[in-house]
Structure formats: C-alpha cells, structure tokens
Write an enzyme that holds these catalytic residues in place. Structure first.
Site, PDB file in Angstrom:
ATOM      1  N   GLY A 187       0.773  -1.227   0.000  1.00 55.06           N
ATOM      2  CA  GLY A 187       0.000   0.000   0.000  1.00 55.06           C
ATOM      3  C   GLY A 187       0.803   1.275   0.000  1.00 55.06           C
ATOM      4  CB  SER A 188       2.640   3.373  -1.104  1.00 57.68           C
ATOM      5  OG  SER A 188       3.258   4.615  -0.855  1.00 57.68           O
ATOM      6  NE  ARG A 189       0.712  10.575  -2.713  1.00 54.06           N
ATOM      7  CZ  ARG A 189       0.420  11.790  -2.259  1.00 54.06           C
ATOM      8  NH1 ARG A 189      -0.023  11.941  -1.024  1.00 54.06           N
ATOM      9  NH2 ARG A 189       0.539  12.841  -3.035  1.00 54.06           N
TER      10      ARG A 189
END
Length: 218
Positions: A187-189
């Site tokens: 999970g991140s961006r």
C-alpha cells in the site's frame, strides 16, 4: 493472471510456516478439533489475502504518444496545480493515485520514452495521504521524455506499511508505455506531474486500472 516475482519468496515462506504450525497442532493436540479448524481457516484466509496482493493481471494497454496511462491501480486522491521542486522546479499538474492493500501494486510507465532522470530518496514512512509524504517519505523519482520531447515525472512513494519500494529501470533506459517498472509492497501512492496544458481525463475519487486507464492527454 500470474503471481508477481516480488511475492514468490514470501508466499513460499508462508506456506512452510502454516504447514509446520498446523502439523504441530495435529500432532501435539490431536483432540483439539476446534483449535485445529480455527488455525487452518485463519491460515488459508491470511495466505489468500497475501496471494491476491501479489497478483499480476494481464492488461490491454492503449498506445499513443499523447496519452498518459495510469501507473497503478487505485483511487485518484489529488488533482491540483502545484510546484514540482525536485526536477522541473516550476508549476505542474499533479495527479496522485492511492493504492490500498487490496490493489495490484506493480508500477507501470505512464508514457513511452527515455528515462532522463532517476533518483532514489530514503526517507520517512508517513501515511500515504499525508501532505508531506511526497517530499519526506521514502520514494523514487523518474522522468521520462517521449519522442516529442514532452517530459512526465512520476514518483513511487512509500507509506506507513509500504516499506519496500522496488524498481527495475535506470537513467538512460528506454521504456514502453504500460510496461512494469517497479513494485511497492503493502500500500502507498504514485504521483504524476504533467505539463500545465495537459488535458486531465480523470476525477477525484475515480478508480484507476494501471496500464489501462487514460489519466491525461498531452
């Protein structure tokens, strides 16, 4: 659909751990049927959750020098004009895509061209939606220039859980639109910085599919 190479060792390790754990329960406490059932159920569910995280689905990638393709699966959380201070040092349009743990996590090139700039930045692990995560978190920055001379910057950003960023390209490499260039675990961006005259084709909170969704037109 295949399983991404970044997950192979972890999945094999989990299989071994769960097999040993459940075998031990059956051997040492054979009468504890309820505990055995709960352990098997939890093991299967947890393994399947990790398995889906590393899935690598096939995508139909649109091609076009003027198209900017979503670099990741996720949700559009930022569309704004901002100052990009690392490479361009001027005003750009920023589009940010947030990836939850349930999304596919490989990173794809939004355009075809030559990588003109690459840099890895060690840093913090703020939550991915924190305003300073783009500048303070562990991250990579890439700038690709297409054959028309247009440059697009895109940045992998680690989050509170995503503490392993992987990349498979370097400065000077020629990359293809929609091809995989990296992976962010758990999970991140990804931020994309576009010229001010780019036409934005997505909206806030829109779901994207990496390698398929056209987020902008140059």
């Amino acid at each position: 659909m295949t399983i991404h190479k970044e997950g192979h060792s972890l999945l094999i390790t989990l299989m071994v751990v769960f097999f040993v754990l459940n075998s031990a329960l059956f051997y040492f406490i054979p009468e504890a049927k309820l505990i055995q059932g709960i352990s098997i159920t939890v093991s299967v569910i947890f393994f399947l959750l990790i398995l889906q995280f590393f899935r690598n689905p096939k995508r139909s990638i649109p091609q076009g020098e003027n198209l900017v393709i979503a670099p990741a699966d996720g949700k559009v959380v930022v569309i704004e004009q901002t100052n990009e201070g690392e490479f361009f040092k001027d005003e750009r349009i920023q589009i940010s895509i947030f990836m939850s743990p349930l999304n596919v996590h490989l990173s794809r090139n939004p355009i075809s061209g030559i990588i003109k700039y690459f840099k890895y930045h060690p840093g913090k692990f703020l939550v991915a939606w924190h305003p300073k995560s783009s500048t303070d978190n562990e991250r990579t920055t890439l700038v690709t220039e297409n054959k028309n001379g247009v440059q697009v910057l895109y940045r992998q950003i680690a989050g509170a859980l995503a503490r392993r960023i992987r990349w498979y390209v370097n400065e000077g490499d020629t990359v293809g639109q929609g091809e995989e260039y990296g992976f962010i675990k758990f999970g991140s961006r990804i931020d994309v910085y576009l010229p001010l005259d780019a036409k934005i084709n997505v909206e806030l909170d829109q779901k994207t599919r990496g390698g398929e969704t056209i987020i902008a037109t140059l």
